[in-house]
Scaffold this motif. Sequence first.
Motif, PDB file in Angstrom:
ATOM      1  N   ALA A 201       0.829  -1.206   0.000  1.00  0.00           N
ATOM      2  CA  ALA A 201       0.000   0.000   0.000  1.00  0.00           C
ATOM      3  C   ALA A 201       0.865   1.257   0.000  1.00  0.00           C
ATOM      4  CB  ALA A 201      -0.933  -0.014   1.206  1.00  0.00           C
ATOM      5  N   SER A 202       1.948   1.242   0.768  1.00  0.00           N
ATOM      6  CA  SER A 202       2.832   2.402   0.861  1.00  0.00           C
ATOM      7  C   SER A 202       3.557   2.654  -0.457  1.00  0.00           C
ATOM      8  CB  SER A 202       3.849   2.196   1.984  1.00  0.00           C
ATOM      9  OG  SER A 202       3.204   2.008   3.220  1.00  0.00           O
ATOM     10  N   ALA A 203       4.007   1.592  -1.098  1.00  0.00           N
ATOM     11  CA  ALA A 203       4.687   1.732  -2.390  1.00  0.00           C
ATOM     12  C   ALA A 203       3.754   2.334  -3.431  1.00  0.00           C
ATOM     13  CB  ALA A 203       5.206   0.376  -2.866  1.00  0.00           C
ATOM     14  N   LEU A 204       2.493   1.913  -3.416  1.00  0.00           N
ATOM     15  CA  LEU A 204       1.513   2.462  -4.350  1.00  0.00           C
ATOM     16  C   LEU A 204       1.236   3.933  -4.069  1.00  0.00           C
ATOM     17  CD1 LEU A 204      -0.973  -0.521  -4.642  1.00  0.00           C
ATOM     18  CD2 LEU A 204       0.244   0.548  -6.543  1.00  0.00           C
ATOM     19  N   LEU A 205       1.172   4.303  -2.801  1.00  0.00           N
ATOM     20  CA  LEU A 205       0.937   5.699  -2.464  1.00  0.00           C
ATOM     21  C   LEU A 205       2.114   6.573  -2.908  1.00  0.00           C
ATOM     22  CD1 LEU A 205      -0.771   5.794   1.056  1.00  0.00           C
ATOM     23  CD2 LEU A 205      -1.751   6.301  -1.171  1.00  0.00           C
ATOM     24  N   CYS A 206       3.319   6.127  -2.650  1.00  0.00           N
ATOM     25  CA  CYS A 206       4.495   6.903  -3.059  1.00  0.00           C
ATOM     26  C   CYS A 206       4.586   6.989  -4.577  1.00  0.00           C
ATOM     27  CB  CYS A 206       5.757   6.279  -2.478  1.00  0.00           C
ATOM     28  SG  CYS A 206       5.897   6.486  -0.680  1.00  0.00           S
ATOM     29  N   ALA A 207       4.253   5.900  -5.253  1.00  0.00           N
ATOM     30  CA  ALA A 207       4.263   5.904  -6.725  1.00  0.00           C
ATOM     31  C   ALA A 207       3.199   6.844  -7.268  1.00  0.00           C
ATOM     32  CB  ALA A 207       4.044   4.483  -7.251  1.00  0.00           C
ATOM     33  N   SER A 208       2.021   6.849  -6.646  1.00  0.00           N
ATOM     34  CA  SER A 208       0.944   7.727  -7.112  1.00  0.00           C
ATOM     35  C   SER A 208       1.295   9.189  -6.878  1.00  0.00           C
ATOM     36  CB  SER A 208      -0.371   7.371  -6.423  1.00  0.00           C
ATOM     37  OG  SER A 208      -0.319   7.665  -5.038  1.00  0.00           O
ATOM     38  N   HIS A 209       2.030   9.462  -5.794  1.00  0.00           N
ATOM     39  CA  HIS A 209       2.437  10.842  -5.527  1.00  0.00           C
ATOM     40  C   HIS A 209       3.414  11.326  -6.596  1.00  0.00           C
ATOM     41  CE1 HIS A 209       4.573  14.184  -3.501  1.00  0.00           C
ATOM     42  NE2 HIS A 209       3.392  14.413  -2.971  1.00  0.00           N
ATOM     43  N   GLU A 210       4.246  10.425  -7.104  1.00  0.00           N
ATOM     44  CA  GLU A 210       5.189  10.774  -8.168  1.00  0.00           C
ATOM     45  C   GLU A 210       4.482  10.971  -9.506  1.00  0.00           C
ATOM     46  OE1 GLU A 210       8.339   7.998  -8.653  1.00  0.00           O
ATOM     47  OE2 GLU A 210       8.998   8.099  -6.572  1.00  0.00           O
ATOM     48  N   LEU A 211       3.587  10.045  -9.833  1.00  0.00           N
ATOM     49  CA  LEU A 211       3.010  10.008 -11.177  1.00  0.00           C
ATOM     50  C   LEU A 211       1.717  10.808 -11.318  1.00  0.00           C
ATOM     51  CD1 LEU A 211       3.541   6.218 -12.013  1.00  0.00           C
ATOM     52  CD2 LEU A 211       4.996   8.144 -12.646  1.00  0.00           C
ATOM     53  N   PHE A 212       0.873  10.773 -10.282  1.00  0.00           N
ATOM     54  CA  PHE A 212      -0.438  11.410 -10.358  1.00  0.00           C
ATOM     55  C   PHE A 212      -0.693  12.265  -9.117  1.00  0.00           C
ATOM     56  CE2 PHE A 212      -0.742   7.031 -12.141  1.00  0.00           C
ATOM     57  CZ  PHE A 212      -0.714   7.384 -13.483  1.00  0.00           C
ATOM     58  N   PRO A 213       0.072  13.321  -8.930  1.00  0.00           N
ATOM     59  CA  PRO A 213      -0.037  14.119  -7.691  1.00  0.00           C
ATOM     60  C   PRO A 213      -1.412  14.727  -7.467  1.00  0.00           C
ATOM     61  CG  PRO A 213       1.273  15.272  -9.354  1.00  0.00           C
ATOM     62  CD  PRO A 213       1.074  13.883  -9.858  1.00  0.00           C
ATOM     63  N   LEU A 214      -2.136  15.061  -8.535  1.00  0.00           N
ATOM     64  CA  LEU A 214      -3.450  15.674  -8.373  1.00  0.00           C
ATOM     65  C   LEU A 214      -4.471  14.695  -7.805  1.00  0.00           C
ATOM     66  CD1 LEU A 214      -3.709  17.816 -11.642  1.00  0.00           C
ATOM     67  CD2 LEU A 214      -3.031  18.546  -9.343  1.00  0.00           C
ATOM     68  N   GLN A 215      -4.264  13.397  -8.088  1.00  0.00           N
ATOM     69  CA  GLN A 215      -5.189  12.372  -7.598  1.00  0.00           C
ATOM     70  C   GLN A 215      -4.713  11.726  -6.301  1.00  0.00           C
ATOM     71  OE1 GLN A 215      -4.055  12.327 -10.921  1.00  0.00           O
ATOM     72  NE2 GLN A 215      -5.888  13.415 -11.617  1.00  0.00           N
ATOM     73  N   PHE A 216      -3.537  12.140  -5.832  1.00  0.00           N
ATOM     74  CA  PHE A 216      -2.927  11.474  -4.679  1.00  0.00           C
ATOM     75  C   PHE A 216      -3.844  11.443  -3.467  1.00  0.00           C
ATOM     76  CE2 PHE A 216      -0.558  11.924  -0.685  1.00  0.00           C
ATOM     77  CZ  PHE A 216       0.100  10.711  -0.664  1.00  0.00           C
ATOM     78  N   SER A 217      -4.483  12.549  -3.157  1.00  0.00           N
ATOM     79  CA  SER A 217      -5.338  12.618  -1.975  1.00  0.00           C
ATOM     80  C   SER A 217      -6.458  11.586  -2.030  1.00  0.00           C
ATOM     81  CB  SER A 217      -5.921  14.024  -1.834  1.00  0.00           C
ATOM     82  OG  SER A 217      -6.742  14.114  -0.685  1.00  0.00           O
ATOM     83  N   CYS A 218      -7.042  11.409  -3.212  1.00  0.00           N
ATOM     84  CA  CYS A 218      -8.121  10.417  -3.380  1.00  0.00           C
ATOM     85  C   CYS A 218      -7.595   8.997  -3.180  1.00  0.00           C
ATOM     86  CB  CYS A 218      -8.750  10.549  -4.761  1.00  0.00           C
ATOM     87  SG  CYS A 218      -9.618  12.113  -5.032  1.00  0.00           S
ATOM     88  N   TYR A 219      -6.405   8.743  -3.742  1.00  0.00           N
ATOM     89  CA  TYR A 219      -5.812   7.411  -3.611  1.00  0.00           C
ATOM     90  C   TYR A 219      -5.493   7.099  -2.153  1.00  0.00           C
ATOM     91  CZ  TYR A 219      -5.170   7.775  -8.694  1.00  0.00           C
ATOM     92  OH  TYR A 219      -5.368   7.925 -10.042  1.00  0.00           O
ATOM     93  N   LYS A 220      -4.969   8.105  -1.461  1.00  0.00           N
ATOM     94  CA  LYS A 220      -4.612   7.909  -0.060  1.00  0.00           C
ATOM     95  C   LYS A 220      -5.858   7.610   0.770  1.00  0.00           C
ATOM     96  CE  LYS A 220      -3.914  11.311   2.632  1.00  0.00           C
ATOM     97  NZ  LYS A 220      -3.422  12.552   3.278  1.00  0.00           N
ATOM     98  N   THR A 221      -6.929   8.334   0.520  1.00  0.00           N
ATOM     99  CA  THR A 221      -8.182   8.118   1.243  1.00  0.00           C
ATOM    100  C   THR A 221      -8.713   6.708   0.995  1.00  0.00           C
ATOM    101  OG1 THR A 221      -8.755  10.466   1.121  1.00  0.00           O
ATOM    102  CG2 THR A 221     -10.556   8.909   1.533  1.00  0.00           C
ATOM    103  N   ALA A 222      -8.622   6.261  -0.262  1.00  0.00           N
ATOM    104  CA  ALA A 222      -9.120   4.924  -0.618  1.00  0.00           C
ATOM    105  C   ALA A 222      -8.370   3.836   0.145  1.00  0.00           C
ATOM    106  CB  ALA A 222      -8.975   4.704  -2.124  1.00  0.00           C
TER     107      ALA A 222
END
Length: 310
Positions: A201-222
Amino acid sequence: MEFDLENPLPFSHDETHFDTISPLFNIEAHHMPSKTYFQILINSNFLINIREATISKILQISQPFDSHFLPYLAINYLDRFLSFHSLSDAKPWILNLIGVSCVSLAFKMKKTEYSVTDIQQDAGSIFDIETIKRMELLILGSLKWRMRSITAFAFINFFISSFKFKDLPFQQALKARATEIIFTSQNEIKILQFKPSTISASALLCASHELFPLQFSCYKTAIINCSYVHKDDLLSCCNVIQEITKKEYESILEIVSSTSTPVNVLDVQMSWSSDNEPIEEDSSVNAISSRQDNLTKRRKIITTIIDDNT
């Protein structure tokens, strides 16, 4: 059946996705080192040196076979073995034997044709088949014969499904980067304190922050809302992985700086506030350049995957 890191346990085809993932969360701790391993490790330079030397041997042995699978599974076996065996005698030949045996077991799980001679070409010591078999049995005893290791890869697809991607190429880009982060993180001692699902889960969050920063908050909440996730462990693990990726960028910059003007891409960092929202910290021209470099990198990764799928 050939072992697959993403699907470690064989399930029948008529089982639902929930039915297959739930048991993994319930038994993942059985595929980890002992609970005291991390604390013992960080307080023992002797054990740290043993681990580093054996990992170096595993990577050396695995390198000719051009596979991330072999060293990853072999190092998983190594940590689980070391957590139950204190080696009072750390002679190089013993560490070589442990490294060769862990790689040999990983080969067997991959069901790849190999010979003892093949995996010992760069081992530094040559062991006969019977010696390797005896060490394999000792390792298997520590693993309680649980060779189908449940690792962070077993949970990637489950967590990605909660992001509800509409475009497959973007999903593949995120999975590719998270996979890379998981491989890179394995050698870091601090990562050993977390469950495989938390690492995933942490690796996916860090990857999403790199690639899709605008959607990061939604991914983190999910992910935080997932009933299987412990929020405090997740945030702690994210911080550790952030440190690892920071070192990764620094090593790249050391190479780049020898031929061009260095740009500190790490002036923009992700941190976690008390309300768990990411904070962008930038206060210099370097930070602006860093953001541009990161955006360029993201576009290249996504463009490459999109091109491969068109």
